[in-house]
Design a protein around this motif. Structure first.
Motif, PDB file in Angstrom:
ATOM      1  N   ALA A  62      33.434 -10.592  17.104  1.00  0.00           N
ATOM      2  CA  ALA A  62      32.171  -9.937  17.455  1.00  0.00           C
ATOM      3  C   ALA A  62      31.048 -10.960  17.618  1.00  0.00           C
ATOM      4  O   ALA A  62      30.271 -10.902  18.577  1.00  0.00           O
ATOM      5  CB  ALA A  62      31.806  -8.913  16.386  1.00  0.00           C
ATOM      6  N   GLN A  63      30.976 -11.901  16.691  1.00  0.00           N
ATOM      7  CA  GLN A  63      29.922 -12.903  16.768  1.00  0.00           C
ATOM      8  C   GLN A  63      30.077 -13.782  18.004  1.00  0.00           C
ATOM      9  O   GLN A  63      29.096 -14.087  18.683  1.00  0.00           O
ATOM     10  CB  GLN A  63      29.927 -13.756  15.498  1.00  0.00           C
ATOM     11  CG  GLN A  63      29.434 -12.998  14.272  1.00  0.00           C
ATOM     12  CD  GLN A  63      29.563 -13.809  12.996  1.00  0.00           C
ATOM     13  OE1 GLN A  63      30.642 -14.236  12.611  1.00  0.00           O
ATOM     14  NE2 GLN A  63      28.443 -14.029  12.331  1.00  0.00           N
TER      15      GLN A  63
ATOM     16  N   CYS B 152      43.439  14.861  18.625  1.00  0.00           N
ATOM     17  CA  CYS B 152      42.355  15.043  19.599  1.00  0.00           C
ATOM     18  C   CYS B 152      40.997  14.742  18.960  1.00  0.00           C
ATOM     19  O   CYS B 152      40.142  14.088  19.574  1.00  0.00           O
ATOM     20  CB  CYS B 152      42.380  16.464  20.153  1.00  0.00           C
ATOM     21  SG  CYS B 152      43.748  16.782  21.292  1.00  0.00           S
ATOM     22  N   ALA B 153      40.782  15.226  17.750  1.00  0.00           N
ATOM     23  CA  ALA B 153      39.532  14.949  17.042  1.00  0.00           C
ATOM     24  C   ALA B 153      39.365  13.455  16.811  1.00  0.00           C
ATOM     25  O   ALA B 153      38.278  12.890  17.005  1.00  0.00           O
ATOM     26  CB  ALA B 153      39.499  15.697  15.710  1.00  0.00           C
ATOM     27  N   ALA B 154      40.449  12.778  16.405  1.00  0.00           N
ATOM     28  CA  ALA B 154      40.383  11.336  16.140  1.00  0.00           C
ATOM     29  C   ALA B 154      40.076  10.558  17.407  1.00  0.00           C
ATOM     30  O   ALA B 154      39.256   9.621  17.405  1.00  0.00           O
ATOM     31  CB  ALA B 154      41.699  10.868  15.523  1.00  0.00           C
ATOM     32  N   LEU B 155      40.719  10.930  18.522  1.00  0.00           N
ATOM     33  CA  LEU B 155      40.489  10.223  19.783  1.00  0.00           C
ATOM     34  C   LEU B 155      39.062  10.444  20.290  1.00  0.00           C
ATOM     35  O   LEU B 155      38.422   9.509  20.793  1.00  0.00           O
ATOM     36  CB  LEU B 155      41.497  10.692  20.835  1.00  0.00           C
ATOM     37  CG  LEU B 155      42.943  10.221  20.621  1.00  0.00           C
ATOM     38  CD1 LEU B 155      43.883  10.935  21.583  1.00  0.00           C
ATOM     39  CD2 LEU B 155      43.044   8.715  20.790  1.00  0.00           C
ATOM     40  N   LEU B 156      38.553  11.663  20.157  1.00  0.00           N
ATOM     41  CA  LEU B 156      37.181  11.935  20.586  1.00  0.00           C
ATOM     42  C   LEU B 156      36.185  11.145  19.744  1.00  0.00           C
ATOM     43  O   LEU B 156      35.244  10.534  20.278  1.00  0.00           O
ATOM     44  CB  LEU B 156      36.892  13.430  20.489  1.00  0.00           C
ATOM     45  CG  LEU B 156      35.457  13.866  20.843  1.00  0.00           C
ATOM     46  CD1 LEU B 156      35.067  13.397  22.240  1.00  0.00           C
ATOM     47  CD2 LEU B 156      35.310  15.382  20.721  1.00  0.00           C
ATOM     48  N   ALA B 157      36.393  11.131  18.425  1.00  0.00           N
ATOM     49  CA  ALA B 157      35.504  10.364  17.549  1.00  0.00           C
ATOM     50  C   ALA B 157      35.570   8.871  17.862  1.00  0.00           C
ATOM     51  O   ALA B 157      34.551   8.174  17.868  1.00  0.00           O
ATOM     52  CB  ALA B 157      35.878  10.621  16.083  1.00  0.00           C
ATOM     53  N   LEU B 158      36.770   8.375  18.156  1.00  0.00           N
ATOM     54  CA  LEU B 158      36.929   6.968  18.503  1.00  0.00           C
ATOM     55  C   LEU B 158      36.199   6.635  19.800  1.00  0.00           C
ATOM     56  O   LEU B 158      35.547   5.589  19.914  1.00  0.00           O
ATOM     57  CB  LEU B 158      38.423   6.640  18.642  1.00  0.00           C
ATOM     58  CG  LEU B 158      38.779   5.153  18.705  1.00  0.00           C
ATOM     59  CD1 LEU B 158      38.527   4.481  17.369  1.00  0.00           C
ATOM     60  CD2 LEU B 158      40.240   4.978  19.116  1.00  0.00           C
ATOM     61  N   ALA B 159      36.280   7.527  20.772  1.00  0.00           N
ATOM     62  CA  ALA B 159      35.575   7.314  22.038  1.00  0.00           C
ATOM     63  C   ALA B 159      34.066   7.277  21.819  1.00  0.00           C
ATOM     64  O   ALA B 159      33.353   6.459  22.427  1.00  0.00           O
ATOM     65  CB  ALA B 159      35.948   8.417  23.027  1.00  0.00           C
ATOM     66  N   LEU B 160      33.552   8.147  20.948  1.00  0.00           N
ATOM     67  CA  LEU B 160      32.110   8.164  20.666  1.00  0.00           C
ATOM     68  C   LEU B 160      31.674   6.878  19.966  1.00  0.00           C
ATOM     69  O   LEU B 160      30.603   6.336  20.257  1.00  0.00           O
ATOM     70  CB  LEU B 160      31.764   9.380  19.810  1.00  0.00           C
ATOM     71  CG  LEU B 160      31.873  10.739  20.504  1.00  0.00           C
ATOM     72  CD1 LEU B 160      31.656  11.877  19.508  1.00  0.00           C
ATOM     73  CD2 LEU B 160      30.864  10.839  21.647  1.00  0.00           C
ATOM     74  N   LEU B 161      32.492   6.374  19.042  1.00  0.00           N
ATOM     75  CA  LEU B 161      32.171   5.107  18.375  1.00  0.00           C
ATOM     76  C   LEU B 161      32.125   3.960  19.379  1.00  0.00           C
ATOM     77  O   LEU B 161      31.221   3.119  19.347  1.00  0.00           O
ATOM     78  CB  LEU B 161      33.213   4.802  17.298  1.00  0.00           C
ATOM     79  CG  LEU B 161      33.092   5.558  15.982  1.00  0.00           C
ATOM     80  CD1 LEU B 161      34.291   5.261  15.091  1.00  0.00           C
ATOM     81  CD2 LEU B 161      31.813   5.188  15.254  1.00  0.00           C
TER      82      LEU B 161
ATOM     83  N   TYR C 184      34.897  -6.974  24.798  1.00  0.00           N
ATOM     84  CA  TYR C 184      35.613  -6.787  23.540  1.00  0.00           C
ATOM     85  C   TYR C 184      35.111  -5.542  22.810  1.00  0.00           C
ATOM     86  O   TYR C 184      35.844  -4.980  21.982  1.00  0.00           O
ATOM     87  CB  TYR C 184      35.479  -8.015  22.629  1.00  0.00           C
ATOM     88  CG  TYR C 184      36.399  -7.923  21.430  1.00  0.00           C
ATOM     89  CD1 TYR C 184      37.761  -8.164  21.561  1.00  0.00           C
ATOM     90  CD2 TYR C 184      35.919  -7.556  20.178  1.00  0.00           C
ATOM     91  CE1 TYR C 184      38.626  -8.045  20.480  1.00  0.00           C
ATOM     92  CE2 TYR C 184      36.775  -7.444  19.085  1.00  0.00           C
ATOM     93  CZ  TYR C 184      38.123  -7.690  19.247  1.00  0.00           C
ATOM     94  OH  TYR C 184      38.965  -7.559  18.171  1.00  0.00           O
ATOM     95  N   ALA C 185      33.916  -5.095  23.137  1.00  0.00           N
ATOM     96  CA  ALA C 185      33.406  -3.861  22.523  1.00  0.00           C
ATOM     97  C   ALA C 185      34.302  -2.663  22.832  1.00  0.00           C
ATOM     98  O   ALA C 185      34.330  -1.689  22.073  1.00  0.00           O
ATOM     99  CB  ALA C 185      31.988  -3.588  23.007  1.00  0.00           C
ATOM    100  N   LEU C 186      35.057  -2.750  23.952  1.00  0.00           N
ATOM    101  CA  LEU C 186      35.998  -1.681  24.283  1.00  0.00           C
ATOM    102  C   LEU C 186      37.246  -1.715  23.406  1.00  0.00           C
ATOM    103  O   LEU C 186      37.946  -0.712  23.271  1.00  0.00           O
ATOM    104  CB  LEU C 186      36.419  -1.799  25.756  1.00  0.00           C
ATOM    105  CG  LEU C 186      35.354  -1.507  26.811  1.00  0.00           C
ATOM    106  CD1 LEU C 186      35.848  -1.930  28.184  1.00  0.00           C
ATOM    107  CD2 LEU C 186      34.975  -0.035  26.792  1.00  0.00           C
TER     108      LEU C 186
ATOM    109  N   ALA D 219      31.606   4.181  22.633  1.00  0.00           N
ATOM    110  CA  ALA D 219      30.449   4.368  23.508  1.00  0.00           C
ATOM    111  C   ALA D 219      29.160   3.940  22.810  1.00  0.00           C
ATOM    112  O   ALA D 219      28.287   3.283  23.414  1.00  0.00           O
ATOM    113  CB  ALA D 219      30.357   5.830  23.935  1.00  0.00           C
ATOM    114  N   GLY D 220      29.028   4.295  21.535  1.00  0.00           N
ATOM    115  CA  GLY D 220      27.833   3.892  20.791  1.00  0.00           C
ATOM    116  C   GLY D 220      27.703   2.392  20.673  1.00  0.00           C
ATOM    117  O   GLY D 220      26.608   1.830  20.800  1.00  0.00           O
ATOM    118  N   LEU D 221      28.839   1.709  20.445  1.00  0.00           N
ATOM    119  CA  LEU D 221      28.811   0.242  20.340  1.00  0.00           C
ATOM    120  C   LEU D 221      28.439  -0.396  21.673  1.00  0.00           C
ATOM    121  O   LEU D 221      27.675  -1.371  21.719  1.00  0.00           O
ATOM    122  CB  LEU D 221      30.186  -0.255  19.873  1.00  0.00           C
ATOM    123  CG  LEU D 221      30.271  -1.719  19.425  1.00  0.00           C
ATOM    124  CD1 LEU D 221      29.322  -1.995  18.265  1.00  0.00           C
ATOM    125  CD2 LEU D 221      31.699  -2.070  19.025  1.00  0.00           C
ATOM    126  N   LEU D 222      28.945   0.163  22.773  1.00  0.00           N
ATOM    127  CA  LEU D 222      28.601  -0.357  24.101  1.00  0.00           C
ATOM    128  C   LEU D 222      27.120  -0.169  24.399  1.00  0.00           C
ATOM    129  O   LEU D 222      26.465  -1.069  24.944  1.00  0.00           O
ATOM    130  CB  LEU D 222      29.445   0.346  25.167  1.00  0.00           C
ATOM    131  CG  LEU D 222      30.923  -0.065  25.240  1.00  0.00           C
ATOM    132  CD1 LEU D 222      31.692   0.900  26.135  1.00  0.00           C
ATOM    133  CD2 LEU D 222      31.039  -1.486  25.780  1.00  0.00           C
TER     134      LEU D 222
END
Length: 478
Positions: free
Chosen positions: A405-406, A456-465, A372-374, A467-470
């Motif tokens: 999440a819980q 593109c900026a929004a999608l890249l930032a979303l991917a980083l978020l 679900y983190a994805l 990845a960080g959560l994973l």
């Protein structure tokens, strides 16, 4: 037995109906108010038929949520009042002229706008005011319509703190996290967003042979904003963090311009123009500090440090009485379009949480487990994109996201921080904001081409978020 199994399978579908109705209405180009009414009506019907709850639970929810709901609605009204007051008294135009004269042109000016001017304006007023202030300023600095629109939209990078944080307040209460704690976690999560938008701005505005130093400057500028917002959240509080962080970043840019030989002229007109902001930020910061010293930061006295109070005082204390009626009427007309819609979406979230619908959705989604983190960040982004409001997106999704999440074993506070940040990210390429930006540019058709770099900026930032959560989830499980 078969009937019980089929009913238990049907409950999550019924619980999802209010969200689907709301999203469907927005996708069908109905107003957010109409969508919220339809979604809330569906939620109440589903709650009555399939999720009955005792009266005591509903009365307890009313007592818990009514003060928060009223505070959010007053904050929204206060932000609109301040916006109208700044525009109608000429203070906004005076500030814009001074900023334009101080920044010059080139990537440095664009970075000062995307990390300083636009986030500051959005943080103290909200509702896209950062865009309306930034784009005319960028056009004056010599940027094309496409570049001006893109930079102005990317300046919404601090939307979680927009209008002094009602969206953050909603997310904190619906998820059961602390307001200050969520502010700190969101500041950490939002750091990559600040850097990414800076890098995209550098690529858009720098000459081909000068992109390497521009990218370095963009990284440093994003890190300064990140450190400033996080520092204010840690040391002072969440509500003023976006405004103070952006102001500090803008001051760094001004210092760099000054060291390079630019002349900065200040006069009495400029001083008068900043008085409302000084009252707002000074009041929130001073009162928050006093309440902390008295140990009253978490009690009823915390309302003395609320932006709801100081936004109103900033207008009342700095505006001529004869203008107050005109400003109040204009703000009320705008509030009718945004206040009730945000309030109803918040009530929708409360109904879903109180009735057990959010729990049912969470239980169904929890079968994804750690995967679900994805999904978590894209769900938040969908809310921001469709509603065009961080507050509305959190009102719709914060409670279900928290429960999923819980159940899925994802740490709660980082999960809601990602929900909050991702909703803010996808306001930037949302249809309403793109059209707003286009209408502010000399060539609206060219300005609409800003969608691709912003997306593109929004999608890249979303991917980083994501990845960080994973990574964080893997560390917790390990």
């Amino acid at each position: 037995m078969i009937r019980n199994v089929s009913m238990s399978a049907l409950l999550p579908v019924l619980a999802l109906l209010p969200v689907l109705v709301t999203i469907g209405a927005i996708a069908a180009r109905r107003s957010t108010l109409v969508a919220a009414l339809l979604g809330l009506g569906t939620a109440l019907a589903v709650a009555a038929l399939a999720f009955p709850a005792p009266a005591a639970r509903w009365s307890g929810a009313l007592g818990q949520w009514l003060p928060v709901l009223l505070e959010v609605l007053v904050i929204i009204l206060g932000g609109l009042l301040l916006s109208e007051a700044m525009a109608r008294t000429g203070r906004q135009e005076r500030l814009a002229r001074w900023v334009g004269g101080a920044l010059g042109s080139g990537p440095g000016a664009a970075l000062a706008v995307v990390h300083g001017v636009a986030p500051f304006a959005e943080s103290v007023t909200g509702f896209g005011i950062g865009v309306t202030l930034a784009i005319p300023l960028l056009v004056r600095c010599g940027f094309s319509s496409r570049a001006s629109a893109a930079v102005g939209l990317l300046g919404l990078c601090a939307v979680p703190w927009g209008s002094m944080g009602p969206g953050m307040l909603i997310a904190a209460h619906l998820s059961g996290t602390g307001f200050r704690e969520l502010g700190i976690a969101t500041a950490i999560a939002n750091g990559p967003v600040f850097v990414v938008v800076g890098l995209v701005v550098a690529l858009l505005t720098a000459e081909p042979g000068r992109r390497a130093p521009a990218l370095l400057a963009a990284t440093c500028s994003g890190l300064v904003l990140w450190a400033s917002v996080l520092g204010v959240n840690l040391l002072v509080g969440t509500a003023p963090a976006g405004a103070c962080g952006a102001l500090a970043t803008f001051a760094v840019h001004l210092l760099i311009h000054r060291l390079r030989g630019a002349r900065l002229h200040a006069d009495a007109g400029l001083a008068r123009a900043v008085v409302p902001y000084a009252v707002l930020l000074g009041g929130v910061l001073a009162t928050t500090a006093i309440l902390a010293l008295l140990g009253a930061a978490d009690g009823p006295g915390r309302l003395l440090g609320s932006p709801a109070l100081w936004l109103l005082l900033a207008v009342l204390l700095t505006t001529r009485p004869r203008l107050l009626t005109e400003i109040g009427a204009a703000a009320a007309r705008r509030w009718v379009h945004v206040g009730p819609a945000n309030g109803l979406l918040m009530v929708l979230g409360i109904v879903m949480a109180t009735s057990g619908m959010a729990s049912s959705l969470a239980l169904a989604a929890s079968h994804l487990g750690p995967l679900y983190a994805l999904v978590l960040a894209p769900v938040g982004a969908l809310g921001g994109y469709l509603t065009g409001s961080n507050s509305s997106a959190n009102a719709m999704f914060a409670a279900p996201q928290a429960q999923v999440a819980q159940l899925a074993g994802i740490p709660l506070l980082p999960a809601i921080a990602v929900q909050n940040a991702s909703a803010g990210i996808f306001l930037m390429p949302s249809p309403a904001k793109i059209e707003l930006a286009a209408q502010l540019c000399p060539d609206p058709q060219e300005a609409r081409r800003a969608l691709m770099p912003v997306l593109c900026a929004a999608l890249l930032a979303l991917a980083l978020l994501t990845a960080g959560l994973l990574v964080l989830q893997g560390m917790v499980e390990g």
